[in-house]
Design a protein around this motif. Structure first.
Motif, mmCIF file in Angstrom:
data_model
loop_
_atom_site.group_PDB
_atom_site.id
_atom_site.type_symbol
_atom_site.label_atom_id
_atom_site.label_comp_id
_atom_site.label_asym_id
_atom_site.label_seq_id
_atom_site.Cartn_x
_atom_site.Cartn_y
_atom_site.Cartn_z
ATOM 1 N N PRO A 105 34.370 -15.677 94.574
ATOM 2 C CA PRO A 105 35.297 -15.423 95.669
ATOM 3 C C PRO A 105 36.246 -14.305 95.172
ATOM 4 N N GLU A 106 36.887 -13.656 96.122
ATOM 5 C CA GLU A 106 37.890 -12.508 96.031
ATOM 6 C C GLU A 106 39.024 -12.633 97.063
ATOM 7 N N VAL A 107 40.258 -12.168 96.639
ATOM 8 C CA VAL A 107 41.349 -12.127 97.650
ATOM 9 C C VAL A 107 41.711 -10.819 98.159
ATOM 10 N N ARG A 108 41.353 -10.489 99.331
ATOM 11 C CA ARG A 108 41.676 -9.059 99.917
ATOM 12 C C ARG A 108 42.476 -9.483 101.046
ATOM 13 N N ASP A 109 43.625 -8.612 101.170
ATOM 14 C CA ASP A 109 44.211 -8.619 102.532
ATOM 15 C C ASP A 109 44.599 -9.813 102.837
ATOM 16 N N GLY A 110 45.244 -10.633 101.961
ATOM 17 C CA GLY A 110 45.700 -11.954 102.322
ATOM 18 C C GLY A 110 44.720 -13.141 102.720
ATOM 19 N N LYS A 111 43.381 -12.694 102.334
ATOM 20 C CA LYS A 111 42.503 -13.671 102.695
ATOM 21 C C LYS A 111 41.471 -13.883 101.440
ATOM 22 N N LEU A 112 41.019 -15.191 101.320
ATOM 23 C CA LEU A 112 40.217 -15.385 100.256
ATOM 24 C C LEU A 112 38.579 -15.614 100.917
ATOM 25 N N TRP A 113 37.792 -14.617 100.178
ATOM 26 C CA TRP A 113 36.687 -14.337 100.825
ATOM 27 C C TRP A 113 35.648 -14.887 99.968
ATOM 28 N N GLY A 114 34.569 -15.900 100.524
ATOM 29 C CA GLY A 114 33.819 -16.470 99.863
ATOM 30 C C GLY A 114 33.038 -17.705 100.816
ATOM 31 N N ARG A 115 31.768 -18.058 100.371
ATOM 32 C CA ARG A 115 31.067 -19.043 101.046
ATOM 33 C C ARG A 115 31.611 -20.269 100.852
ATOM 34 N N GLY A 116 32.223 -21.236 102.158
ATOM 35 C CA GLY A 116 32.883 -22.519 102.147
ATOM 36 C C GLY A 116 34.325 -22.062 102.099
ATOM 37 N N ALA A 117 34.957 -20.987 101.928
ATOM 38 C CA ALA A 117 36.378 -20.815 101.822
ATOM 39 C C ALA A 117 37.015 -21.421 102.993
ATOM 40 N N THR A 118 36.534 -21.488 104.156
ATOM 41 C CA THR A 118 37.272 -21.914 105.435
ATOM 42 C C THR A 118 36.436 -23.299 105.673
ATOM 43 N N ASP A 119 35.160 -23.241 105.662
ATOM 44 C CA ASP A 119 34.235 -24.328 105.999
ATOM 45 C C ASP A 119 33.542 -25.125 104.742
ATOM 46 N N ASP A 120 34.359 -25.952 104.214
ATOM 47 C CA ASP A 120 35.573 -26.664 104.499
ATOM 48 C C ASP A 120 36.220 -26.936 103.090
ATOM 49 N N LYS A 121 36.016 -25.862 102.143
ATOM 50 C CA LYS A 121 36.862 -26.089 100.845
ATOM 51 C C LYS A 121 38.314 -25.747 100.910
ATOM 52 N N HIS A 428 29.635 -19.973 108.398
ATOM 53 C CA HIS A 428 28.132 -20.083 108.492
ATOM 54 C C HIS A 428 27.559 -18.605 108.597
ATOM 55 N N ALA A 429 28.426 -17.697 108.250
ATOM 56 C CA ALA A 429 27.887 -16.279 108.441
ATOM 57 C C ALA A 429 28.585 -15.505 107.057
ATOM 58 N N PRO A 430 27.970 -14.243 107.114
ATOM 59 C CA PRO A 430 28.393 -13.567 105.905
ATOM 60 C C PRO A 430 29.757 -13.199 105.852
ATOM 61 N N ASP A 431 30.418 -12.740 104.758
ATOM 62 C CA ASP A 431 31.772 -12.599 104.731
ATOM 63 C C ASP A 431 32.523 -13.634 105.341
ATOM 64 N N GLU A 432 32.316 -14.836 104.825
ATOM 65 C CA GLU A 432 33.256 -15.799 105.197
ATOM 66 C C GLU A 432 34.422 -15.858 104.683
ATOM 67 N N PHE A 433 35.816 -15.976 105.387
ATOM 68 C CA PHE A 433 37.046 -15.934 104.712
ATOM 69 C C PHE A 433 38.072 -16.824 105.075
ATOM 70 N N PHE A 434 39.100 -17.175 104.265
ATOM 71 C CA PHE A 434 40.195 -18.042 104.854
ATOM 72 C C PHE A 434 41.612 -17.414 104.516
ATOM 73 N N ARG A 435 42.334 -17.516 105.745
ATOM 74 C CA ARG A 435 43.606 -17.021 105.517
ATOM 75 C C ARG A 435 44.653 -17.729 104.682
#
Length: 453
Positions: A105-121, A428-435
């Protein structure tokens, strides 16, 4: 120090911990990742202990594990609150469509990008952080608290009915909040009042013992592909109404008040068509598109297989044809009854000259509807209005969280979704992210919620 100051001071650490959590490839659908799901459970257990939660256990099931814990020192005059979430994730394939590796996972543009970042970790880590902030600054919580985090939600929580039934005493609570879910938009909260359920099946139509020459045998024997098409056509009227006998018998009709609440939520038909790429809105007459998406049952063909699929022409009568079907259900339908209605319809409409096999699917879930005026939902709505500065929409969701109905069945409590993802975050898609600003806002919301309760 206040819990708010603590959250501000420790935010960088919380983000680093979330990155560590998201880096665990806890894909519940893939057997080779079972050790990673277990590793995620162990991470959650350690993190709960560091936050100050007590009596933490990693409990096995027939499949992936569950993590339970509690803090029960608020006193018998205070309510007991159960918080639910899940630490398993969807498969990340196709990897080539990700801008960065899904489990790096990487932080870019104020968002954390990675599988499960928003759903639901990210979602389930929010209440853990809130619990820590309150315990580290005040030494106690304003309510008795239990946590229930599972590792198999993304495969339909198949072991949760038996698990919840077996541990009902330990899970018992006055109120339940789900950290799995979403808000309407970054500046607009919502209270999700209903989830549609799910029933599934597969229809297999067979004719000759193998594919036959269409010139030699066309007109002499039945064609399973045509027979399947006839069966499927009989299940729905041209206007979109489901034609399976008894399908609507148990549907709880929408009240005028419920329709008014749905109508208050903005809906842009042109934007909806642009989003989906569809040519026009379509569905059961007498209802708006939003009502059909949220509060009416459906029957859809998800897959069709028969005959020659390659380039050019192969003149055969297929020996077999298959269709996969799912139905989205609303209160008070049950998946068991719907499956049996589908079976009876298919058998009744099977054309001559072919044999049909009806196979009930494993994907099942009951619909969920929160009663109007439900106490925890009312309080959650008040907290969201304080945090966002505007009243939440009262919405419904077309999908499902299977454990919500399981908890209602075995604990007798309607859960309230109190979660901070957003539907545009590519779950559930590529480039999942969490604000990350939402990550911080959710922490404050959970602290305010526990105080309000």
């Amino acid at each position: 120090m206040s819990w708010k100051d603590y959250l501000d001071r420790e935010q960088e650490r919380f983000v680093s911990e979330l990155i560590e959590f998201v880096s665990i490839p806890s894909v519940s659908a893939k057997p080779e990742n079972a050790p990673d799901v277990q590793r995620a459970a162990e991470w959650v257990a350690r993190r709960l202990a560091a936050a100050g939660v007590e009596h933490i256990d990693i409990l096995p099931t027939a499949g992936h594990p569950v993590v339970l814990g509690d803090w029960l020192h608020a006193g018998p005059d205070r309510p007991t609150v159960l918080v639910y979430g899940h630490f398993d994730v969807q498969p990340a394939e196709p990897f080539e469509l990700w801008s960065s590796p899904p489990f790096a996972p990487e932080v870019r543009d104020g968002k954390l990008w990675g599988r499960g970042a928003t759903d639901d970790k990210g979602g389930m880590f929010i209440p853990i952080v809130a619990i820590e902030a309150m315990l580290k600054t005040g030494g106690r919580l304003p309510v008795n608290l239990k946590v229930f985090f599972e590792g198999q939600e993304e495969i339909g929580s198949p072991d949760m009915p038996d698990f919840v039934a077996a541990h009902a005493d330990r899970l018992s609570a006055d109120m339940i909040f789900s950290a799995d879910g979403s808000q309407w938009a970054p500046d607009q909260p919502q209270i999700v009042e209903a989830l549609r359920g799910l029933a599934s099946c597969e229809i297999v139509v067979r004719g000759a013992r193998s594919d036959q020459h269409s010139g030699l045998h066309g007109g002499g024997i039945a064609n399973p592909a045509m027979a399947l098409a006839q069966i499927l056509a009989s299940m729905k009227a041209p206007d979109g109404t489901v034609a399976v006998e008894g399908f609507y018998d148990d549907v709880c009709p929408l009240t005028e008040a419920e329709r008014a609440f749905i109508a208050e939520v903005p809906f842009d038909p042109a934007a909806y068509l642009a989003e989906t790429g569809a040519l026009a809105e379509f569905g059961e007459p007498g209802y708006t598109t939003r009502e059909r998406l949220w509060a009416r049952p459906t029957l859809e063909v998800n897959g069709l297989t028969s005959g020659w699929q390659g380039a050019g022409t192969k003149t055969v009568l297929p020996a077999e044809a298959r269709a996969k079907i799912t139905c989205r259900l609303v209160a008070n339908q049950t998946p068991e009854r719907i499956v049996e209605l589908l079976r009876a319809h298919v058998e009744r409409h099977c054309p001559e000259g072919v044999a049909v096999e009806f196979q009930p699917g494993q994907a099942r879930g009951a619909p969920f509807l929160t009663p109007r005026g439900h106490n925890s939902s009312v309080i959650a709505a008040q907290v969201l209005e304080e945090v966002y500065g505007r009243k939440p929409y009262r919405t419904r969701a077309g999908g499902s969280i299977p454990v919500m109905t399981t908890l209602l069945e075995h604990l007798g409590v309607h859960a309230t979704m109190f979660a901070f993802g957003h539907d545009d975050e590519n779950m559930h898609a590529p480039d999942e992210f969490f604000r990350l600003d939402t990550f911080r806002r959710g922490q404050e919301a959970y602290c305010r919620l526990l105080e309000s309760l």
